[in-house]
Design a protein around this motif. Structure first.
Motif, PDB file in Angstrom:
ATOM      1  N   LEU A 291      -3.532   5.982   7.230  1.00  0.00           N
ATOM      2  CA  LEU A 291      -3.874   7.138   6.391  1.00  0.00           C
ATOM      3  C   LEU A 291      -2.982   8.326   6.734  1.00  0.00           C
ATOM      4  CD1 LEU A 291      -7.770   6.831   6.602  1.00  0.00           C
ATOM      5  CD2 LEU A 291      -6.361   6.370   4.587  1.00  0.00           C
TER       6      LEU A 291
ATOM      7  N   MET B 127       2.040   7.455  -6.151  1.00  0.00           N
ATOM      8  CA  MET B 127       1.114   8.586  -6.308  1.00  0.00           C
ATOM      9  C   MET B 127       1.860   9.904  -6.075  1.00  0.00           C
ATOM     10  SD  MET B 127      -2.299   9.382  -4.066  1.00  0.00           S
ATOM     11  CE  MET B 127      -3.321   8.080  -4.701  1.00  0.00           C
TER      12      MET B 127
ATOM     13  N   GLN C 175       3.662  11.933   1.720  1.00  0.00           N
ATOM     14  CA  GLN C 175       3.537  12.718   0.483  1.00  0.00           C
ATOM     15  C   GLN C 175       4.053  14.141   0.660  1.00  0.00           C
ATOM     16  OE1 GLN C 175      -0.344  11.917  -1.647  1.00  0.00           O
ATOM     17  NE2 GLN C 175      -0.695  10.776   0.227  1.00  0.00           N
TER      18      GLN C 175
ATOM     19  N   LYS D 267      -1.533  14.725  -8.045  1.00  0.00           N
ATOM     20  CA  LYS D 267      -2.338  15.607  -7.189  1.00  0.00           C
ATOM     21  C   LYS D 267      -1.885  17.065  -7.278  1.00  0.00           C
ATOM     22  CE  LYS D 267      -3.595  13.627  -3.105  1.00  0.00           C
ATOM     23  NZ  LYS D 267      -3.406  12.774  -1.916  1.00  0.00           N
TER      24      LYS D 267
ATOM     25  N   ARG E 215       0.846  -1.199   0.000  1.00  0.00           N
ATOM     26  CA  ARG E 215       0.000   0.000   0.000  1.00  0.00           C
ATOM     27  C   ARG E 215       0.881   1.250   0.000  1.00  0.00           C
ATOM     28  NH1 ARG E 215      -3.049   3.853   2.395  1.00  0.00           N
ATOM     29  NH2 ARG E 215      -5.326   3.672   2.229  1.00  0.00           N
TER      30      ARG E 215
ATOM     31  N   ARG F  26     -11.813  11.817   1.062  1.00  0.00           N
ATOM     32  CA  ARG F  26     -11.393  10.495   0.587  1.00  0.00           C
ATOM     33  C   ARG F  26     -11.128   9.572   1.794  1.00  0.00           C
ATOM     34  NH1 ARG F  26     -11.003   5.950  -2.262  1.00  0.00           N
ATOM     35  NH2 ARG F  26      -8.906   5.139  -2.334  1.00  0.00           N
ATOM     36  N   GLU F  27     -10.479  10.099   2.825  1.00  0.00           N
ATOM     37  CA  GLU F  27     -10.200   9.283   4.011  1.00  0.00           C
ATOM     38  C   GLU F  27     -11.505   8.819   4.668  1.00  0.00           C
ATOM     39  OE1 GLU F  27      -7.356  11.064   6.645  1.00  0.00           O
ATOM     40  OE2 GLU F  27      -5.880  11.366   5.058  1.00  0.00           O
TER      41      GLU F  27
ATOM     42  N   ILE G 159     -13.023   5.983   2.664  1.00  0.00           N
ATOM     43  CA  ILE G 159     -12.322   4.711   2.918  1.00  0.00           C
ATOM     44  C   ILE G 159     -12.790   4.112   4.253  1.00  0.00           C
ATOM     45  CG2 ILE G 159     -10.061   3.703   3.483  1.00  0.00           C
ATOM     46  CD1 ILE G 159      -8.794   5.742   1.528  1.00  0.00           C
TER      47      ILE G 159
ATOM     48  N   SER H  41      -1.485  17.054   0.086  1.00  0.00           N
ATOM     49  CA  SER H  41      -1.856  15.651  -0.133  1.00  0.00           C
ATOM     50  C   SER H  41      -3.081  15.252   0.691  1.00  0.00           C
ATOM     51  CB  SER H  41      -0.683  14.761   0.271  1.00  0.00           C
ATOM     52  OG  SER H  41      -0.396  14.975   1.635  1.00  0.00           O
ATOM     53  N   PHE H  42      -3.409  16.032   1.693  1.00  0.00           N
ATOM     54  CA  PHE H  42      -4.440  15.667   2.661  1.00  0.00           C
ATOM     55  C   PHE H  42      -5.843  15.761   2.041  1.00  0.00           C
ATOM     56  CE2 PHE H  42      -6.836  17.317   6.584  1.00  0.00           C
ATOM     57  CZ  PHE H  42      -7.149  16.045   7.016  1.00  0.00           C
ATOM     58  N   ARG H  43      -6.547  14.625   1.951  1.00  0.00           N
ATOM     59  CA  ARG H  43      -7.906  14.595   1.389  1.00  0.00           C
ATOM     60  C   ARG H  43      -8.848  13.969   2.405  1.00  0.00           C
ATOM     61  NH1 ARG H  43      -6.651  15.511  -4.158  1.00  0.00           N
ATOM     62  NH2 ARG H  43      -4.959  16.965  -3.809  1.00  0.00           N
TER      63      ARG H  43
ATOM     64  N   SER I  43       0.503   7.751   5.375  1.00  0.00           N
ATOM     65  CA  SER I  43       0.644   7.895   3.924  1.00  0.00           C
ATOM     66  C   SER I  43       0.462   9.342   3.519  1.00  0.00           C
ATOM     67  CB  SER I  43      -0.277   6.940   3.164  1.00  0.00           C
ATOM     68  OG  SER I  43      -1.608   7.248   3.400  1.00  0.00           O
ATOM     69  N   ASN I  44      -0.291  10.091   4.300  1.00  0.00           N
ATOM     70  CA  ASN I  44      -0.415  11.529   4.059  1.00  0.00           C
ATOM     71  C   ASN I  44       0.935  12.218   4.322  1.00  0.00           C
ATOM     72  OD1 ASN I  44      -1.844  13.889   3.552  1.00  0.00           O
ATOM     73  ND2 ASN I  44      -2.198  14.214   5.726  1.00  0.00           N
TER      74      ASN I  44
HETATM   75  C1  LIG Z   1      -3.202   8.522  -0.858  1.00  0.00           C
HETATM   76  C2  LIG Z   1      -3.866   9.677  -0.862  1.00  0.00           C
HETATM   77  O1  LIG Z   1      -3.497  10.738   0.008  1.00  0.00           O
HETATM   78  C3  LIG Z   1      -3.836  10.769   1.363  1.00  0.00           C
HETATM   79  C4  LIG Z   1      -3.759   9.440   1.964  1.00  0.00           C
HETATM   80  C5  LIG Z   1      -4.781   8.553   1.747  1.00  0.00           C
HETATM   81  C6  LIG Z   1      -4.564   7.065   1.811  1.00  0.00           C
HETATM   82  O2  LIG Z   1      -3.569   6.619   2.374  1.00  0.00           O
HETATM   83  O3  LIG Z   1      -5.391   6.313   1.257  1.00  0.00           O
HETATM   84  C7  LIG Z   1      -6.024   9.064   1.417  1.00  0.00           C
HETATM   85  C8  LIG Z   1      -6.269  10.404   1.276  1.00  0.00           C
HETATM   86  C9  LIG Z   1      -5.206  11.407   1.452  1.00  0.00           C
HETATM   87  O4  LIG Z   1      -5.385  12.107   2.646  1.00  0.00           O
HETATM   88  C10 LIG Z   1      -5.012   9.904  -1.760  1.00  0.00           C
HETATM   89  O5  LIG Z   1      -5.389  11.062  -2.002  1.00  0.00           O
HETATM   90  O6  LIG Z   1      -5.581   8.905  -2.274  1.00  0.00           O
END
Ligand SMILES: C=C(O[C@@H]1C=C(C(=O)O)C=C[C@H]1O)C(=O)O
Length: 304
Positions: A93, A48, A100, A54, A41, A64-65, A68, A59-61, A96-97
């Motif tokens: 999450l 990405m 980025q 993006k 992952r 989307r979080e 999920i 990067s913070f969405r 991974s944020n």
């Molecule tokens: C990976 C991303 O960036 C960030 C991390 C995410 C993740 O780990 O799934 C989801 C949203 C964002 O805050 C994305 O935009 O998909």
């Protein structure tokens, strides 16, 4: 003497230590499989980030979080408490944020609830940047020193009335914390420069200014009158309130804050309807956020 004590220990087909070793072996194999998936992952997130799909935005969405987490909580079953699932994913999450790009969170110092909510949301990877108060935290965000500000939940007075001065649309509310809660947990709001992204089930904050600019008569606008005007305008615009409207007197004006169902962005036609209904007043969307999930029954773990 109990009967089980008379049996020869090595006559049993699975001695407790063998059973323990077998179960631990199963857990070790699953941990390896989970770890492989978590690393895969992270590879996708790194791809990405490297692809720059993006653009220059943060990067913070949060929308989307939320999508999920909602999806995973809906398919969840078995003995693991959903709060533990949410906690695990929140850390994935946030990491991974942070992968980025650096992620620093501005916070008002001395507010333990906001601090705890921020730590729970952004995990170990985000650097907390303590500031003198909400306005100073928002200034750090506006200057680009921080990527998000975490502030107290809006209230009528004191430090929690920061919303009346929020410089929207430059800065907007993007999340309400916690997103998932099964027990009373610290609450807060997240503000960013990049604005919110829809999650499919959201709530919007709308700010109304009455009698702004030192206009004596309008400046004395009554609270009841303002509440009636807001309720009528929302109804006519087809917007449904999801919380009681807040009122705050400051900066020479009376301010109202309404939370409504749905995501209302700056170009939403319902804003024109509101503005037509309240021509002499100012209406401003302050951002939107994923509708928090309030679990019905408490379980162990509290939430994320
Ligand atoms: C990976 C991303 O960036 C960030 C991390 C995410 C993740 O780990 O799934 C989801 C949203 C964002 O805050 C994305 O935009 O998909």
């Amino acid at each position: 003497m109990p009967e089980r004590m008379t049996a020869a220990p090595d006559a049993s087909p699975a001695a407790p230590e063998d059973a323990l070793a077998a179960l631990r072996g199963e857990i070790d194999a699953l941990d390896d499989a989970l770890h492989d998936l978590v690393m895969r992952r992270a590879d996708v997130v790194a791809r990405m980030a490297a692809s720059r799909v993006k653009g220059d935005a943060s990067s913070f969405r949060p929308g989307r979080e939320a999508t999920i987490l909602r999806r995973l909580l809906a398919r969840h079953s078995g003995p693991l408490p959903p709060a533990a699932l949410a906690r695990l994913w929140r850390e994935i999450l946030s990491a991974s944020n942070a992968m980025q790009g650096g992620f620093s969170v501005a916070l008002p110092e001395g507010d333990a609830e906001v601090y705890k909510a921020a730590r729970a949301r952004f995990g170990a990877m985000a650097a907390p940047d303590l500031r003198a108060g909400p306005e100073a935290a928002l200034a750090a965000l506006a200057e680009g020193v921080a990527q998000a500000a975490v502030l107290p939940v809006p209230a009528a007075e004191g430090a929690s009335a920061w919303w009346a001065g929020l410089d929207a649309p430059r800065l907007q509310v993007v999340a309400r914390l916690p997103f998932y809660a099964v027990a009373p947990v610290p609450r807060a709001m997240v503000v960013t420069r990049d604005g919110p992204d829809p999650s499919g089930d959201d709530r919007t904050l709308l700010r109304f200014a009455f009698g702004h600019g030192g206009d004596g008569a309008a400046g004395a606008a009554g609270a009841d009158e303002a509440l009636r005007a807001v309720a009528g305008a929302l109804r006519d615009a087809g917007l449904r309130p999801s919380a009681p409207t807040l009122l705050s007197r400051q900066h020479d004006a009376l301010w109202a804050l309404a939370e409504v169902e749905g995501a209302v962005a700056a170009d939403d036609a319902r804003l024109s309807a509101l503005r037509a209904r309240l021509p002499s007043n100012r209406v401003r969307p302050l951002g939107f956020y994923a509708t928090p999930i309030e679990a019905a029954a408490p379980d162990a773990g509290g939430g994320e």
